[in-house]
Design an enzyme around this catalytic site. Structure first.
Site, PDB file in Angstrom:
ATOM      1  N   ARG A  57       0.959  -1.309  -0.099  1.00  0.00           N
ATOM      2  CA  ARG A  57      -0.209   0.084   0.055  1.00  0.00           C
ATOM      3  C   ARG A  57       0.828   1.345   0.185  1.00  0.00           C
ATOM      4  O   ARG A  57       2.058   0.969   0.133  1.00  0.00           O
ATOM      5  CB  ARG A  57      -0.928   0.014   1.359  1.00  0.00           C
ATOM      6  CG  ARG A  57       0.032  -0.190   2.500  1.00  0.00           C
ATOM      7  CD  ARG A  57      -0.550   0.330   3.781  1.00  0.00           C
ATOM      8  NE  ARG A  57      -0.771   1.910   3.646  1.00  0.00           N
ATOM      9  CZ  ARG A  57       0.584   2.709   3.597  1.00  0.00           C
ATOM     10  NH1 ARG A  57       1.825   1.998   3.961  1.00  0.00           N
ATOM     11  NH2 ARG A  57       0.408   3.925   3.666  1.00  0.00           N
ATOM     12  N   ALA A  59       0.793   5.156  -2.306  1.00  0.00           N
ATOM     13  CA  ALA A  59       0.859   5.456  -3.771  1.00  0.00           C
ATOM     14  C   ALA A  59       1.967   4.945  -4.603  1.00  0.00           C
ATOM     15  O   ALA A  59       1.962   4.077  -5.485  1.00  0.00           O
ATOM     16  CB  ALA A  59       0.378   6.956  -3.934  1.00  0.00           C
ATOM     17  N   ASP A 242      -2.004  10.994  -2.403  1.00  0.00           N
ATOM     18  CA  ASP A 242      -2.239   9.714  -3.396  1.00  0.00           C
ATOM     19  C   ASP A 242      -2.543  10.287  -4.536  1.00  0.00           C
ATOM     20  O   ASP A 242      -2.473   9.742  -5.668  1.00  0.00           O
ATOM     21  CB  ASP A 242      -3.477   9.051  -2.732  1.00  0.00           C
ATOM     22  CG  ASP A 242      -2.948   8.323  -1.582  1.00  0.00           C
ATOM     23  OD1 ASP A 242      -2.973   8.568  -0.506  1.00  0.00           O
ATOM     24  OD2 ASP A 242      -2.791   6.943  -1.814  1.00  0.00           O
TER      25      ASP A 242
END
Ligand code: MRU
Length: 346
Positions: A57, A59, A242
């Site tokens: 996980r 970005a 993100d």
């Protein structure tokens, strides 16, 4: 690639994402901090599952694993079939909608191969494009660390949200890179780590990384951040992102928006650290950023233990949008920009 300051685990510099013998190797971010476990992703379904379930996980990390994942899927082809490659790319793309790095990594690999017509050349070029993408991602985060460290004075107390460290990227981190650089340069710093409900990336992952690095910190409940800001105990806020829109609005982990508003109210500089691979120049503003909604169980239970009224409905947006007006600057590999100046960045 481990330039010099990749993640430290038990005192040893350790790369966070790499390939070995056809597998993609990365740390299992669900097992941490209880267990340090490496996962080997061997095919497209394993890669998609790891991203969707957040074994991997953050970005830039999912951009890197996505790029490697597409190259790996192409390496398994027996004949050159652009429909299949397109479907593989789409399957990866759909794993998580908000982080722009994923799309960026996939498009980087596609751009390197789409003019070719020989399978083995396509396979080689896809792998080298993915590796180049991952190396560039590490270098970008290192540069973010160098630029961002200039904002951090000796004695600085910094608040961060979620995990934007080495785990969430390739080796360096985005929001944590300047902190690591400042610490390595001998500056004394203190980090307030928002626990980051519902998945506790701050308490589980950021705190673990800082502990491994020997950086002084304390985990705080998400709703304690305003208290410390109001009391003048926070000098600077830095988070990751993100997706950054062209107008400088950003999407980051749910809860980032309220930290930015409280920071502005208290006159505390609020910075976003993000590489250009996170900036979506086709996205006009934060209103256009797709916001992922995740399962109710993430909110109604903690580590599998129910903590909410059974049967009550739940909403679980994983990200929120912070408008550009709350952001002091965006720390990138090309320097620090005012949000409104991003569009004209070199
Ligand atoms: O849902 P996650 O844990 O993947 O969300 C991660 C974040 O929001 C990070 O802050 C962001 O990806 C920046 S990472 C370097």
């Amino acid at each position: 690639m481990c330039l010099t300051l990749c993640m430290k685990i038990n005192g040893k510099n350790t790369p966070t994402v790499y390939t070995e013998g056809g597998s993609i190797v990365t740390l299992d971010q669900i097992a941490l901090p209880e267990r340090i476990e490496w996962v080997r992703l061997n095919d497209l379904n394993e890669v998609c599952d790891a991203i969707a379930t957040m074994v991997v996980r953050g970005a830039p990390a999912i951009g890197a694993v996505g790029a490697f994942g597409l190259a790996q899927a192409i390496s398994h082809l027996k004949a050159l079939d652009w429909d299949v490659i397109g479907q593989n790319k789409q399957q990866l793309f759909e794993t998580r909608p908000t982080a722009y790095d994923l799309e960026h990594g996939l498009e980087h690999v596609m751009a390197a191969i789409q003019h070719l017509d020989d399978l083995s050349e396509v396979q080689q070029r896809a792998q080298s494009a993915a590796q180049a993408y991952v190396d560039a991602s590490a270098a970008a985060c290192k540069a973010i660390g160098e630029h961002g460290a200039e904002l951090i004075k000796d004695g600085c107390r910094i608040l961060t949200h979620c995990n934007a460290g080495a785990l969430a990227t390739v080796d360096w981190g985005t929001a944590l890179a300047p902190l690591r650089m400042a610490h390595a340069a001998g500056k004394k710093i203190f980090v307030y780590v928002d626990e980051t409900r519902p998945r506790l990336q701050g308490a589980r992952l950021t705190a673990w990384e800082l502990h491994q690095e020997g950086i002084e910190h304390a985990i705080i409940a998400d709703n304690a951040a305003g208290h410390f800001m109001y009391r003048g105990e926070v000098d600077l806020v830095i988070t990751g992102a993100d997706r950054v829109a062209r107008n400088g609005d950003i999407a980051n982990k749910i809860g980032t928006y309220e930290k930015a508003v409280v920071a502005k109210e208290n006159g505390i500089p609020f910075y976003i650290a993000a590489p250009f691979s996170t900036i979506d120049f086709n996205c006009d503003s934060g209103a256009d950023i797709p916001i992922e909604e995740r399962t109710a169980e993430e909110v109604s239970s903690v580590h599998g233990v129910a903590v909410a009224s059974p049967g009550s409905p739940v909403r679980n947006p994983a990200f929120d949008v912070t408008p550009a007006k709350y952001i002091t600057g965006i720390i990138t590999e090309k320097g620090i920009f005012k949000p409104e100046d991003l569009g004209s960045a070199p």
